[in-house]
Design an enzyme around this catalytic site. Structure first.
Site, PDB file in Angstrom:
ATOM      1  N   HIS A  20      19.903 -33.311  -5.457  1.00  0.00           N
ATOM      2  CA  HIS A  20      19.347 -32.727  -6.543  1.00  0.00           C
ATOM      3  C   HIS A  20      19.272 -34.069  -7.177  1.00  0.00           C
ATOM      4  CE1 HIS A  20      20.931 -28.773  -6.140  1.00  0.00           C
ATOM      5  NE2 HIS A  20      20.797 -29.008  -4.357  1.00  0.00           N
ATOM      6  N   TYR A 125      29.797 -21.869  -4.296  1.00  0.00           N
ATOM      7  CA  TYR A 125      29.368 -22.710  -3.541  1.00  0.00           C
ATOM      8  C   TYR A 125      29.663 -24.285  -4.533  1.00  0.00           C
ATOM      9  CZ  TYR A 125      24.106 -23.073  -2.043  1.00  0.00           C
ATOM     10  OH  TYR A 125      23.006 -23.463  -1.727  1.00  0.00           O
ATOM     11  N   LYS A 168      31.539 -20.579   0.236  1.00  0.00           N
ATOM     12  CA  LYS A 168      30.049 -21.228   1.499  1.00  0.00           C
ATOM     13  C   LYS A 168      30.678 -22.631   0.992  1.00  0.00           C
ATOM     14  CE  LYS A 168      25.736 -21.485   0.741  1.00  0.00           C
ATOM     15  NZ  LYS A 168      24.370 -20.825   0.644  1.00  0.00           N
ATOM     16  N   LYS A 170      27.849 -26.230   1.482  1.00  0.00           N
ATOM     17  CA  LYS A 170      26.880 -26.810   1.804  1.00  0.00           C
ATOM     18  C   LYS A 170      27.207 -27.508   2.333  1.00  0.00           C
ATOM     19  CE  LYS A 170      23.514 -25.420   0.436  1.00  0.00           C
ATOM     20  NZ  LYS A 170      22.109 -24.706   1.298  1.00  0.00           N
ATOM     21  N   PRO A 200      23.791 -25.630   6.935  1.00  0.00           N
ATOM     22  CA  PRO A 200      23.414 -26.621   7.305  1.00  0.00           C
ATOM     23  C   PRO A 200      22.060 -27.140   6.682  1.00  0.00           C
ATOM     24  CG  PRO A 200      24.821 -25.759   9.358  1.00  0.00           C
ATOM     25  CD  PRO A 200      24.156 -24.803   8.109  1.00  0.00           C
ATOM     26  N   ASN A 250      18.202 -17.884   4.609  1.00  0.00           N
ATOM     27  CA  ASN A 250      17.379 -17.701   3.738  1.00  0.00           C
ATOM     28  C   ASN A 250      16.534 -18.731   3.736  1.00  0.00           C
ATOM     29  OD1 ASN A 250      19.476 -19.367   2.654  1.00  0.00           O
ATOM     30  ND2 ASN A 250      17.619 -20.730   1.290  1.00  0.00           N
ATOM     31  N   HIS A 301      20.557 -15.240  -1.926  1.00  0.00           N
ATOM     32  CA  HIS A 301      20.720 -17.159  -2.350  1.00  0.00           C
ATOM     33  C   HIS A 301      20.702 -17.172  -3.331  1.00  0.00           C
ATOM     34  CE1 HIS A 301      17.140 -20.631  -3.169  1.00  0.00           C
ATOM     35  NE2 HIS A 301      17.901 -20.686  -1.909  1.00  0.00           N
ATOM     36  N   SER A 302      20.984 -19.211  -4.090  1.00  0.00           N
ATOM     37  CA  SER A 302      20.331 -18.879  -5.709  1.00  0.00           C
ATOM     38  C   SER A 302      20.517 -20.298  -5.066  1.00  0.00           C
ATOM     39  CB  SER A 302      21.998 -19.467  -6.122  1.00  0.00           C
ATOM     40  OG  SER A 302      22.183 -20.222  -6.770  1.00  0.00           O
ATOM     41  N   ASN A 303      19.365 -20.746  -5.719  1.00  0.00           N
ATOM     42  CA  ASN A 303      18.955 -21.585  -6.743  1.00  0.00           C
ATOM     43  C   ASN A 303      19.591 -22.352  -7.524  1.00  0.00           C
ATOM     44  OD1 ASN A 303      17.059 -23.989  -5.259  1.00  0.00           O
ATOM     45  ND2 ASN A 303      15.306 -21.929  -5.408  1.00  0.00           N
ATOM     46  N   HIS A 330      24.615 -21.222  -8.165  1.00  0.00           N
ATOM     47  CA  HIS A 330      24.765 -22.539  -8.890  1.00  0.00           C
ATOM     48  C   HIS A 330      25.401 -22.708 -10.296  1.00  0.00           C
ATOM     49  CE1 HIS A 330      22.208 -23.400  -5.790  1.00  0.00           C
ATOM     50  NE2 HIS A 330      22.237 -24.881  -5.552  1.00  0.00           N
TER      51      HIS A 330
HETATM   52 MG    MG Z   1      20.702 -21.606   2.775  1.00  0.00          MG
END
Ligand code: MG
Length: 401
Positions: A20, A125, A168, A170, A200, A250, A301-303, A330
């Site tokens: 990011h 997350y 979770k 990432k 992943p 997702n 799902h999240s952004n 997030h």
């Molecule tokens: Mg995902």
């Protein structure tokens, strides 16, 4: 109709696409009715979504806030995944629901059919990450997290600050063996029954995932599902014949047109919904019913997002009977917000805001400041470009293991 892109500071979170950037964008949509009632929605901040919102202005201005279905059909011109018109419509529908809620004294969740739960459970997350360049300004975990041991400390902070139970991870950042080691350490530290997930983002081959799944079975831990371990729907179907963990996605079931082939192929067990790209809050609740019909599990799902989307996610999640998995967010990572009173978590759950509407008010000074930052930077999210800037030899190859 006002379309207000805002830029927020972002921690350097890693994933299989890259990293990011320090500044990222979201777009706010604010609607004001003839009688002065206002509503707000939030969506992606990329140029394509902003362009779709500008194109929709002539359809939105002057419309009846109840006339949402016709607006959806007019705005959502694409059928496939990742349509900017879906993301644009999501913000407008959210703002329209906020308007109608304020006009009628109802919460958004009530306009979506009513709440099946009073609060929505969220997961921690957890991200591998680079150190924050300005540690004082970080919301959580300012330091570098690139080892299993450092991830245990990050998880401890998330559990203590927010009460999250589900962890979770990432993944798709370190060698898969190190990422399995991370899950093992988390289970050792927080208990063998703590619910874990690993995502992943398609970085592993079917063979590698089969091997990893065997290793995870041998370890004393509780894995809820493998999330997008392999890089295609077809690979997920092949994988599912060979592992006994549920498989979530997702990435490969992201539009209604993807559901029938995924069911026919038996490619997925859990669909991770997202009202930003499934076509708005109402469509996301519809997805819950579709998944129920086909005995698929549902998560969320999240952004990276701010407080308006946070409130919308909780209203939507509370209206989805089949969503039995803790949702992703997030939000704890974000050090600044556009809402006057940031939303909190109690024992890992977020109570549905009281409303009316979404139940949030904008902090006008913060919106102005973050809009000015957007105008200055015009950030366009590209994790891969940001990673190649750090390391010119880096290649986003999938599968890489
Ligand atoms: Mg995902």
């Amino acid at each position: 109709m006002e379309v207000v892109p805002v830029a927020h500071r972002e921690p350097r979170l890693r994933n299989s696409f890259g990293v990011h950037s320090d500044v990222e964008a979201r777009t706010l949509v604010r609607l004001t009715t003839a009688d002065g009632t206002t509503g707000v929605g939030e969506t992606y901040g990329n140029g394509a979504t902003i362009g779709e919102l500008e194109r929709a202005r002539s359809l939105v201005e002057g419309m009846d806030p109840y006339d949402r279905r016709r607006l959806a059909l007019r705005m959502q011109r694409g059928r496939g995944r990742g349509e900017a018109s879906n993301a644009a419509y999501a913000a407008v529908e959210t703002a329209l629901l906020d308007v109608v809620g304020k006009a009628t004294g109802q919460r958004v969740v009530d306009l979506l059919g009513g709440a099946v739960r009073d609060s929505v459970e969220y997961s921690a997350y957890l991200f591998y990450k680079e150190a924050d360049p300005d540690p004082e300004a970080a919301a959580v975990t300012p330091g570098e997290v690139l080892t299993p041991e450092a991830m245990v400390e990050e998880a401890r902070e998330f559990r203590e600050a927010f009460g999250f139970e589900t962890l979770k991870l990432k993944a798709g950042v370190l060698d898969p063996e190190e990422e399995v080691r991370t899950l093992e350490l988390l289970a050792e530290e927080f208990g063998a029954d703590v619910p874990l997930r690993i995502d992943p983002n398609g970085l592993w081959s079917v063979e590698t995932t089969v091997r990893i799944a065997r290793r995870l079975r041998e370890a004393d831990l509780t894995l809820q599902f493998l999330e997008d371990p392999v890089p295609s729907a077809n690979a997920h179907a092949r994988l599912k014949r060979r592992v006994d963990y549920p498989v979530a996605t997702n990435m490969f079931v992201t539009a209604f047109d993807d559901v029938a082939p995924a069911v026919e192929q038996d490619a997925v067990d859990v669909v991770l919904s997202d009202h930003h790209y499934w076509g708005g809050p109402r469509a996301n609740v519809d997805l819950d019913r579709v998944c129920r019909t086909f005995d698929l599990g549902v998560g969320m799902h999240s952004n990276s997002h701010l407080g308006v989307s946070m409130a919308a996610m909780t209203h939507v999640g509370a209206a989805m009977p089949t969503m039995l998995y803790a949702a992703d967010t997030h939000y704890p990572w974000e050090a600044e917000d556009v809402v006057a009173e940031p939303l909190g978590f109690e024992d890992g759950r977020q109570p549905v805001p009281d409303g009316p509407g979404l139940g949030v008010e904008l902090d006008e000074a913060a919106v102005e400041r973050m809009h000015e930052r957007y105008v200055e930077h015009e950030p366009e999210r590209d994790d891969t470009a940001a990673m190649i800037e750090r390391n010119p030899d880096w290649v986003p190859n999938k599968p890489a293991y």
